[in-house]
Design a protein around this motif. Structure first.
Motif, PDB file in Angstrom:
ATOM      1  N   ASN A   9       0.851  -1.187   0.000  1.00  0.00           N
ATOM      2  CA  ASN A   9       0.000   0.000   0.000  1.00  0.00           C
ATOM      3  C   ASN A   9       0.889   1.240   0.000  1.00  0.00           C
ATOM      4  O   ASN A   9       1.509   1.561   1.018  1.00  0.00           O
ATOM      5  CB  ASN A   9      -0.904   0.002   1.236  1.00  0.00           C
ATOM      6  N   VAL A  54      -2.412  -2.210  -3.375  1.00  0.00           N
ATOM      7  CA  VAL A  54      -3.707  -1.752  -2.884  1.00  0.00           C
ATOM      8  C   VAL A  54      -3.576  -0.282  -2.494  1.00  0.00           C
ATOM      9  O   VAL A  54      -2.508   0.300  -2.567  1.00  0.00           O
ATOM     10  CB  VAL A  54      -4.183  -2.589  -1.670  1.00  0.00           C
ATOM     11  N   LYS A  59      -4.906  -0.720  -8.984  1.00  0.00           N
ATOM     12  CA  LYS A  59      -4.765  -1.786  -8.013  1.00  0.00           C
ATOM     13  C   LYS A  59      -4.644  -3.114  -8.754  1.00  0.00           C
ATOM     14  O   LYS A  59      -5.362  -3.363  -9.713  1.00  0.00           O
ATOM     15  CB  LYS A  59      -5.964  -1.815  -7.073  1.00  0.00           C
TER      16      LYS A  59
END
Length: 269
Positions: A9, A54, A59
């Motif tokens: 992330n 993510v 994504k």
């Protein structure tokens, strides 16, 4: 071999060395990383790892490789005064989502793969066993049809000297076919586990410990592969034992399977 999803992330951790790490994969065939595996303690060396981006668009899957350790505790990646579980992993494909296409979640949410949770909250979740083959097939198709900068199956235009981890310059690409689960599985389902050169079968000779052990050889010399080349695991790959594989790549221009068979016959007692 089990298959796991790991997460990256960018909102939580900036991958400042991503471009250097991608170059490392291109130069040596792999990039070794230490990655948090959540609370999962079941991962073993050799397990398949997919890295899912993510948090920000796009994504999707940006990397794949294999675990090289069991989980162990180290200081948390955030710098907080606590520990978390990690594994060591060799990424053999690594993409920069700001520079090239990635295998997006939109694609992953089609067909049977829609049954998998593509919005996990932490690294280390298992890919459902009945979906692994389809995931590997989709990933293989993506890598062999999309225009990515350092395609593991197609030589780049980079003329700089590379460091190869196995033998001759084209053996690094051979290793990609050898270790790609989809390419390997399709080839061996069709041809079996006996060497197509000398007919050696590890399981017949060594028993259970030799079961499933064989190399996979790419028939087309990788130096001649063009950017539009599409790989067919049955048409282009063959199972060969390590001895025959080494002889095939003993010289700059690889020998053909038939040429090695002739050598064996000529030198037989």
């Amino acid at each position: 071999m089990n298959t796991y999803l790991f997460l990256w992330n960018p909102k939580k951790w900036t991958w400042t060395t991503l471009e250097q790490d991608i170059e490392q994969v291109d130069l040596t065939g792999r990039c070794s990383q230490r990655w948090s595996c959540g609370n999962t303690k079941s991962i073993q060396p050799g397990d398949r790892i997919f890295l899912l981006k993510v948090g920000t668009e796009p994504k999707g899957i940006i990397a794949a490789g294999f675990s090289t350790s069991t989980p162990f505790y180290e200081k948390h990646w955030s710098g907080k005064n606590k520990e978390t579980l990690y594994i060591d992993v060799d990424f053999e494909v690594l993409l920069n989502p700001d520079q090239e296409p990635i295998l997006t979640v939109d694609i992953l949410k089609t067909g049977n793969l829609a049954q998998q949770n593509w919005r996990p909250m932490a690294s280390g979740i298992s890919v459902r066993q009945e979906l692994v083959d389809e995931l590997e097939a989709v990933w293989f198709d993506f890598l062999t049809t999309q225009k990515i900068r350092h395609n593991p199956f197609i030589p780049t235009d980079n003329n700089s000297q590379k460091t190869y981890t196995e033998g001759t310059p084209n053996q690094i690409s051979v290793t990609k076919y050898e270790r790609n689960p989809f390419a390997r599985k399709k080839c061996l389902e069709h041809f079996g586990y006996a060497c197509v050169v000398c007919d050696f079968n590890f399981e017949k000779t060594y028993g259970q410990i030799g079961k499933g052990f064989i190399h996979v050889h790419h028939l087309t010399q990788v130096a001649t592969v063009g950017q539009t080349y599409e790989i067919d695991p049955i048409k282009d790959l063959r199972p060969v034992c390590p001895n025959c594989h080494s002889i095939i790549h003993r010289q700059k221009t690889p020998l053909t399977i038939e040429e090695v068979r002739i050598l064996i016959n000529e030198n037989a007692d």
